[in-house]
Design an enzyme around this catalytic site. Structure first.
Site, PDB file in Angstrom:
ATOM      1  N   HIS A   1       0.853  -1.191   0.000  1.00 40.71           N
ATOM      2  CA  HIS A   1       0.000   0.000   0.000  1.00 40.71           C
ATOM      3  C   HIS A   1       0.882   1.232   0.000  1.00 40.71           C
ATOM      4  O   HIS A   1       1.942   1.221   0.627  1.00 40.71           O
ATOM      5  CB  HIS A   1      -0.899   0.009   1.251  1.00 40.71           C
TER       6      HIS A   1
ATOM      7  N   ASP B   1      -8.005  -5.157  -0.064  1.00 44.68           N
ATOM      8  CA  ASP B   1      -8.479  -6.012  -1.147  1.00 44.68           C
ATOM      9  C   ASP B   1      -8.121  -7.482  -0.960  1.00 44.68           C
ATOM     10  O   ASP B   1      -8.617  -8.334  -1.687  1.00 44.68           O
ATOM     11  CB  ASP B   1      -7.896  -5.521  -2.484  1.00 44.68           C
TER      12      ASP B   1
HETATM   13  N1  ACO Z   1       4.082  -7.719  -4.705  1.00 44.54           N
HETATM   14  C1  ACO Z   1       5.425  -7.731  -4.890  1.00 44.54           C
HETATM   15  N2  ACO Z   1       6.200  -6.634  -4.712  1.00 44.54           N
HETATM   16  C2  ACO Z   1       5.602  -5.500  -4.345  1.00 44.54           C
HETATM   17  C3  ACO Z   1       4.200  -5.416  -4.133  1.00 44.54           C
HETATM   18  C4  ACO Z   1       3.438  -6.585  -4.325  1.00 44.54           C
HETATM   19  N3  ACO Z   1       2.103  -6.559  -4.146  1.00 44.54           N
HETATM   20  N4  ACO Z   1       3.866  -4.153  -3.794  1.00 44.54           N
HETATM   21  C5  ACO Z   1       5.009  -3.465  -3.777  1.00 44.54           C
HETATM   22  N5  ACO Z   1       6.058  -4.273  -4.110  1.00 44.54           N
HETATM   23  C6  ACO Z   1       7.481  -3.891  -4.140  1.00 44.54           C
HETATM   24  C7  ACO Z   1       7.824  -3.077  -5.374  1.00 44.54           C
HETATM   25  O1  ACO Z   1       8.223  -3.891  -6.459  1.00 44.54           O
HETATM   26  C8  ACO Z   1       8.923  -2.200  -4.861  1.00 44.54           C
HETATM   27  O2  ACO Z   1      10.087  -2.972  -4.762  1.00 44.54           O
HETATM   28  P1  ACO Z   1      11.533  -2.267  -4.999  1.00 44.54           P
HETATM   29  O3  ACO Z   1      11.676  -1.261  -3.885  1.00 44.54           O
HETATM   30  O4  ACO Z   1      12.520  -3.388  -4.939  1.00 44.54           O
HETATM   31  O5  ACO Z   1      11.481  -1.618  -6.362  1.00 44.54           O
HETATM   32  C9  ACO Z   1       8.493  -1.897  -3.406  1.00 44.54           C
HETATM   33  O6  ACO Z   1       7.702  -3.030  -3.018  1.00 44.54           O
HETATM   34  C10 ACO Z   1       7.668  -0.612  -3.262  1.00 44.54           C
HETATM   35  O7  ACO Z   1       6.588  -0.714  -4.157  1.00 44.54           O
HETATM   36  P2  ACO Z   1       5.983   0.495  -4.979  1.00 44.54           P
HETATM   37  O8  ACO Z   1       5.303  -0.022  -6.197  1.00 44.54           O
HETATM   38  O9  ACO Z   1       7.041   1.545  -5.184  1.00 44.54           O
HETATM   39  O10 ACO Z   1       4.935   1.056  -3.949  1.00 44.54           O
HETATM   40  P3  ACO Z   1       3.754   2.033  -4.284  1.00 44.54           P
HETATM   41  O11 ACO Z   1       3.447   2.738  -3.031  1.00 44.54           O
HETATM   42  O12 ACO Z   1       4.075   2.867  -5.475  1.00 44.54           O
HETATM   43  O13 ACO Z   1       2.567   1.051  -4.728  1.00 44.54           O
HETATM   44  C11 ACO Z   1       0.757  -0.454  -4.613  1.00 44.54           C
HETATM   45  C12 ACO Z   1       1.564   0.628  -3.883  1.00 44.54           C
HETATM   46  C13 ACO Z   1       0.375   0.050  -6.013  1.00 44.54           C
HETATM   47  C14 ACO Z   1      -0.514  -0.717  -3.847  1.00 44.54           C
HETATM   48  C15 ACO Z   1       1.619  -1.738  -4.722  1.00 44.54           C
HETATM   49  O14 ACO Z   1       1.946  -2.196  -3.431  1.00 44.54           O
HETATM   50  C16 ACO Z   1       0.913  -2.845  -5.512  1.00 44.54           C
HETATM   51  O15 ACO Z   1       1.000  -2.872  -6.740  1.00 44.54           O
HETATM   52  N6  ACO Z   1       0.186  -3.777  -4.802  1.00 44.54           N
HETATM   53  C17 ACO Z   1      -0.544  -4.822  -5.500  1.00 44.54           C
HETATM   54  C18 ACO Z   1      -1.872  -4.262  -6.019  1.00 44.54           C
HETATM   55  C19 ACO Z   1      -2.869  -4.009  -4.888  1.00 44.54           C
HETATM   56  O16 ACO Z   1      -3.084  -4.830  -4.031  1.00 44.54           O
HETATM   57  N7  ACO Z   1      -3.491  -2.832  -4.961  1.00 44.54           N
HETATM   58  C20 ACO Z   1      -4.532  -2.423  -3.983  1.00 44.54           C
HETATM   59  C21 ACO Z   1      -4.003  -1.355  -3.061  1.00 44.54           C
HETATM   60  S1  ACO Z   1      -5.228  -0.908  -1.854  1.00 44.54           S
HETATM   61  C22 ACO Z   1      -6.311   0.056  -2.706  1.00 44.54           C
HETATM   62  O17 ACO Z   1      -5.975   0.737  -3.629  1.00 44.54           O
HETATM   63  C23 ACO Z   1      -7.675   0.034  -2.296  1.00 44.54           C
END
Ligand code: ACO
Length: 432
Positions: free
Chosen positions: A310, A367
């Site tokens: 998140h 979610d």
């Molecule tokens: N699975 C694997 N790796 C992940 C995940 C995941 N679900 N989420 C984040 N990471 C990793 C990224 O690859 C990144 O790694 P790095 O630092 O080595 O490059 C690090 O964790 C940080 O992730 P970001 O994408 O920079 O975090 P951001 O805050 O931009 O994204 C998000 C948040 C979009 C929710 C992300 O965690 C994600 O894609 N999760 C899966 C989709 C999801 O569940 N979305 C619902 C969110 S809740 C809502 O909107 C109601």
């Protein structure tokens, strides 16, 4: 903020030093007010994804991602989840106070009274493909219903905004249910005014003219809980979209329609659908849970562990904690079992012990478990995000209303750092 928080921040760029005011939030948060930055220095800030940017002040929701805290107007989400109802929470978000008994009754009556949609709207549904995704249908319909109210004139803009708020809140379950009925080719069911908001939603989804349908109270309560937990989440992607569209003074229906589209994306509300697809793929043996986890960690693979991570929570999402428990409760009270829950629990156990997820502070988000409850309630997978939108409606409306009363509000118009070509002369087509 701690008393040691300064009143200003000093920024040094080259040989120029400027002072910028600090704005203090109610709960210890603070922001450097950079409104004068470009005028004084010629510089702008660079913050893709806006993770360090406060776009507004707000009195609606407090979220502390480090500690896993979520409160609507001061009330902890855990208490509201246990004791409140969705329409009471909607009032709270709109008015920032809990309603009296009389206020709540009048509000519920007003919402129920407006739940029917214009009869002509049925033709709008019929013109869309049955296989069309219900989120696309809902976004289109919510935008379209403003056309029915263009001729209605209000002297006071507050009255107009309140009427739009009630209509959106009231008609969203009907629109959601119609989008489902359209996809399965069943007749649309008119709302029944004696039912509660959640019960009416289920009735319009699952009732048919052929036989009586009385929503199960356990299922009704579970849906009400889901709606409460989704009601607001401060400046997330869809809410920021609603505020941005609203900032051009587009009407509330148009703004919320854009918010529904933003919510649809798999990185936002669309993740609930993707979580179930992921769990089914594991159940059906396409990949084992641990193989899936390895892929989610592999930077060369597009796979992510859906329902995990998140932007703001770097701790367990409090909504996911409530939903995990509710999932067990609903399954035991409805006397059903779901092997997907076992897989979800296994994935969570693996993730919470894996350095990749621990170091990045990736925990289950709202979610991760919500889809399993929707499944237990009989809601089809492609409708999950529509139900998220139903729950988020009061938040979108409250934030739109707050923006329109904010003296500091301006049209949202970020800047950019240009990296394209320098100026060059046009070359005629036959000379290229
Ligand atoms: N699975 C694997 N790796 C992940 C995940 C995941 N679900 N989420 C984040 N990471 C990793 C990224 O690859 C990144 O790694 P790095 O630092 O080595 O490059 C690090 O964790 C940080 O992730 P970001 O994408 O920079 O975090 P951001 O805050 O931009 O994204 C998000 C948040 C979009 C929710 C992300 O965690 C994600 O894609 N999760 C899966 C989709 C999801 O569940 N979305 C619902 C969110 S809740 C809502 O909107 C109601």
């Amino acid at each position: 903020m701690a008393d040691s928080t300064p009143d200003t921040a000093r920024l040094i760029i080259g040989d120029q030093e400027i002072e910028l005011p600090i704005i203090r939030g109610r709960e210890g948060d603070a922001a450097v007010d950079i409104r004068g930055l470009r005028g004084k220095t010629g510089y702008i800030t660079y913050d893709p994804g806006l993770g360090n940017t406060g776009s507004c002040t707000s009195e609606i929701t407090y979220l502390n991602g480090e500690e896993g805290i979520l409160r609507y107007s001061g009330y902890p989400i855990e208490e509201l989840a246990k004791q409140s109802s969705f329409l009471e929470v909607a009032w709270l978000l709109f008015k920032r106070e809990l309603p009296s008994r009389d206020e709540l009754q009048a509000f519920e009556k007003e919402v129920i009274y407006h739940s029917m949609v214009h009869e002509d709207l049925k033709r709008f549904f019929s013109s869309l493909p049955k296989a069309g995704h219900p989120m696309a249908i809902c976004a289109a319909t919510v935008g379209a219903i403003s056309t029915f109210y263009e001729a209605v004139r209000y002297e006071d803009p507050d009255d107009e905004h309140w009427a739009a708020a009630i209509r959106l809140l009231a008609k969203m379950p009907t629109i959601a249910a119609y989008s489902y009925k359209h996809s399965v080719g069943q007749p649309f069911m008119y709302p029944r005014n004696e039912l509660s908001y959640a019960a009416n939603t289920l009735y319009m989804m699952f009732g048919t003219p052929c036989e009586a349908y009385d929503p199960d109270p356990v299922v009704v309560r579970a849906l009400d809980l889901l709606l409460i937990l989704h009601a607001d989440h401060e400046q997330n992607c869809s809410t920021s979209t609603v505020r941005t569209v609203g900032s051009s003074h587009a009407n509330m229906f148009a703004s919320v329609s854009a918010g529904i589209s933003a919510l649809w994306g798999p990185l936002h509300g669309g993740a609930n659908e993707k979580v179930i697809e992921m769990l089914i793929a594991i159940r059906d043996g396409d990949r084992s849970a641990s193989e899936f986890m390895e892929l989610a960690k592999d930077k060369n693979s597009p796979v992510r562990l859906m329902g995990f991570g998140h932007r703001v929570y770097k701790n367990y999402d409090p909504r996911a904690r409530i939903l995990k428990k509710a999932c067990h409760d609903v399954l035991s009270r409805t006397g059903t079992s779901n092997p997907l829950l076992e897989i979800a629990l296994e994935l969570e156990d693996i993730a919470l012990a894996d350095p990749y997820f621990v170091e990045r502070k990736l925990y289950p988000n709202v979610d991760f478990y919500s889809g399993l409850i929707y499944q237990a309630l009989g809601i089809p997978v492609e409708m999950f995000t529509v139900f998220f939108a139903l729950g988020r409606m009061p938040g979108w409306i409250a934030q739109w209303l707050e923006f329109h009363r904010d003296q500091d509000a301006k049209i949202n118009r970020p800047r950019q750092v240009y990296l394209g070509h320098e100026t060059r002369s046009y070359v005629a087509l036959d000379e290229r």
